[in-house]
Design an enzyme around this catalytic site. Structure first.
Site, mmCIF file in Angstrom:
data_model
loop_
_atom_site.group_PDB
_atom_site.id
_atom_site.type_symbol
_atom_site.label_atom_id
_atom_site.label_comp_id
_atom_site.label_asym_id
_atom_site.label_seq_id
_atom_site.Cartn_x
_atom_site.Cartn_y
_atom_site.Cartn_z
ATOM 1 C CE LYS A 68 -39.406 -3.633 84.244
ATOM 2 N NZ LYS A 68 -40.349 -4.093 85.271
ATOM 3 C CG ASN A 69 -38.622 -2.746 88.287
ATOM 4 O OD1 ASN A 69 -39.498 -2.691 87.425
ATOM 5 N ND2 ASN A 69 -38.000 -3.857 88.605
ATOM 6 N NE ARG A 121 -48.125 -9.035 89.547
ATOM 7 C CZ ARG A 121 -49.245 -9.697 89.841
ATOM 8 N NH1 ARG A 121 -49.871 -10.354 88.902
ATOM 9 N NH2 ARG A 121 -49.744 -9.691 91.041
ATOM 10 C CB CYS A 135 -47.495 -12.980 87.396
ATOM 11 S SG CYS A 135 -45.842 -12.579 86.842
ATOM 12 N NE ARG A 152 -45.143 -10.349 90.754
ATOM 13 C CZ ARG A 152 -44.538 -9.539 89.875
ATOM 14 N NH1 ARG A 152 -44.481 -9.885 88.596
ATOM 15 N NH2 ARG A 152 -44.024 -8.395 90.251
ATOM 16 C CB VAL A 184 -52.311 -6.983 95.491
ATOM 17 C CG1 VAL A 184 -51.572 -7.059 94.158
ATOM 18 C CG2 VAL A 184 -53.803 -7.281 95.333
ATOM 19 C CG ASP A 185 -51.492 -10.553 100.887
ATOM 20 O OD1 ASP A 185 -51.137 -11.075 101.949
ATOM 21 O OD2 ASP A 185 -50.741 -10.457 99.891
ATOM 22 C CG LEU A 186 -48.088 -8.131 101.922
ATOM 23 C CD1 LEU A 186 -46.604 -8.272 101.622
ATOM 24 C CD2 LEU A 186 -48.382 -8.410 103.396
ATOM 25 C CG ASP A 207 -36.128 -8.228 89.181
ATOM 26 O OD1 ASP A 207 -36.484 -7.059 89.377
ATOM 27 O OD2 ASP A 207 -36.868 -9.210 89.377
ATOM 28 C CB ILE A 251 -38.218 -13.173 95.636
ATOM 29 C CG1 ILE A 251 -36.898 -12.721 96.264
ATOM 30 C CG2 ILE A 251 -39.243 -12.045 95.589
ATOM 31 C CD1 ILE A 251 -37.022 -11.956 97.545
ATOM 32 N NE ARG A 271 -44.215 -6.296 80.649
ATOM 33 C CZ ARG A 271 -44.972 -6.740 81.649
ATOM 34 N NH1 ARG A 271 -45.361 -8.008 81.657
ATOM 35 N NH2 ARG A 271 -45.305 -5.936 82.636
#
Ligand code: EPZ
Length: 428
Positions: free
Chosen positions: A22-23, A101, A125, A130, A132-134, A316, A338, A408
């Site tokens: 999926k990822n 996301r 989340c 989480r 998203v600044d980066l 994960d 993480i 998902r």
């Protein structure tokens, strides 16, 4: 809402097909934005996040076609064809982004291909804030103007993006993928330092290079991209899902059974293979794409872990490993480095008789002789599968609510476990 009913205590025996990751599939689907020619992806997993991403891309004006039918779990039903030659609408609405996301991945490719993008900020989340600044800082480094209005990121660039040196303050899989995709069409050279090294990033770079990109060093902390004017077509097979493979490896180990994983090569178990073996799980590559998993002895050994970016222990796999440690022959600690809120499964496992205490980002797990079935609540994708694993060994019945979390990221999980002898029912 669908629920899962598990009667525990069965040793699992059989074989399970491990599907595409999926990822890896999500950013690969997004990379179709970067070209006006056809992109064909094979080994697509049938999970709901893929359908959400397809809907998002269709809303941008991309034609998405499946070769076989969704019910076709053979190779044909696992082929998606993308045609972004008529892409028209660089907007990702809140309605679609809040579901997934990973929608944020479209920011870089839209900027690179269309010079503008309007993308809803992904909200909170279950597993962490989480931010998203980066992602945003990387786009600004590449010359984009970024503004935030009414919950939306409004990004634009005059002409092409410009190559730049980007030093990520923190290792981020998504920000690395977003910046790498955007840089393929930028003017000049881009260097990504402190980049994430996950196998899914290597898979994305391989596909982009097949489309004509010039990416070097993917899979290492320093990635160099020479921008090109345009990208072409490609056909790419998605790598196996290492987290799905690891999850079924634990299913074999926790039940004391034997499962053959069809599809993966041993290298994808990097990061957690050693810990599984220390716990007493045996992994044998029995053919080029089959791994046999079983348990060595009668007991599971306690093993302490700490999650880290690849090649460290994957976050994960943390929840699944905790279920294994819940019935280990002794105590272990599990450190989550993480995500700041990824212990939602702890209290649900405690409801099943586990002896676990969470203190900040460290959980102390004292193995118990047996778990007992209970009604529990799934809170996110990996937490929900850790409850399934616990239910497989618990005495009596376990009922897991909010099955949609599982769907998902796991294709036909109940069916696959039932084919190995598990006693599971889906309650509608
Ligand atoms: C990817 O998420 C995966 N998702 C996640 O898998 C996985 O847990 C995660 O990588 C880590 O391995 C997909 O690939 C679709 P990150 P991503 O950016 O890219 C912080 C699953 O279960 N950060 O590497 O969102 C962030 O908050 C999912 O399949 C910032 O601070 O993860 C986290 O603490 C869950 N600012 C850390 O970095 C940013 O701009 C790592 O996140 C971006 C991230």
């Amino acid at each position: 809402m669908k629920k899962l009913l598990i009667r525990g205590g069965k040793k699992l025996e059989g074989s399970v097909e491990i599907v595409g990751a999926k990822n890896a599939a999500l950013p690969l689907m997004v990379s179709s934005i970067l070209t006006s020619e056809k992109l064909t992806l094979t080994n697509i997993p049938h999970v709901s996040d893929i359908a959400n991403m397809a809907n998002l891309l269709i809303s941008l004006g991309i034609a998405v076609e499946m070769d076989g039918s969704p019910q076709d779990f053979g190779s044909q039903g696992r082929v998606l064809k993308f045609d972004a030659s008529k892409i028209s609408n660089p907007v990702a609405p809140y309605e679609l982004v809040r579901k997934m996301r990973a929608s944020i991945f479209i920011l870089g490719p839209l900027l690179a291909r269309m010079g503008k993008a309007k993308v809803s900020l992904p909200g909170g989340c279950a597993i962490g804030t989480r931010p998203v600044d980066l992602h945003l800082k990387a786009m600004e480094k590449l010359g984009a103007k970024i503004e935030l209005h009414g919950g939306y990121i409004e990004a634009s660039v005059d002409g092409r993006l410009k190559g730049a040196e980007i030093n990520f303050e923190k290792v981020s899989v998504g920000a690395t993928e977003n910046a790498m995709m955007a840089a393929t069409l930028a003017e000049g050279e881009t260097v990504l330092n402190n980049a994430a090294c996950e196998p899914e990033i290597i898979d994305l770079a391989n596909c982009l290079n097949a489309m004509g990109a010039k990416i070097f060093g993917a899979g290492t902390p320093r990635i160099i991209i020479h921008g090109v004017e345009r990208l072409g077509s490609a056909r790419h097979r998605i790598i196996s899902d290492r987290i799905e493979a690891g999850t079924y490896a634990i299913a074999a180990g926790i039940t004391g059974g034997k499962i053959r994983l069809i599809g993966p090569e041993m290298w994808i178990m990097t990061g957690f293979k050693e810990e599984l073996e220390k716990a007493g799980i045996v992994l044998k590559q029995v053919s080029s794409n089959e791994i046999e998993v079983s348990r060595e002895g009668a007991v599971i050994n306690p093993v302490s872990i700490s999650t880290h970016p690849y090649p460290g222990f994957p976050t994960d796999m943390q929840a699944q490993f905790m279920s294994l440690m819940a019935i280990a022959n002794g105590a272990s600690t599990i450190e989550e480095t993480i995500f700041e809120n990824r212990f939602m499964h702890v209290l649900e496992l405690v409801r099943m008789g586990a002896n676990i205490e969470a203190h900040g980002n460290i959980s102390v797990v004292k193995g118990v002789k047996e778990l007992s079935g209970a009604e529990v609540m799934a809170t996110d994708l990996r937490a929900s599968v850790s409850l399934v694993l616990a239910g497989l060994v618990a005495n009596g019945e376990t009922i897991i609510n909010r099955l949609y979390h599982l769907e998902r990221g796991y294709e036909r999980l109940a069916e696959k476990l039932i084919s190995c002898g598990a006693d599971i029912k889906i309650l509608y």
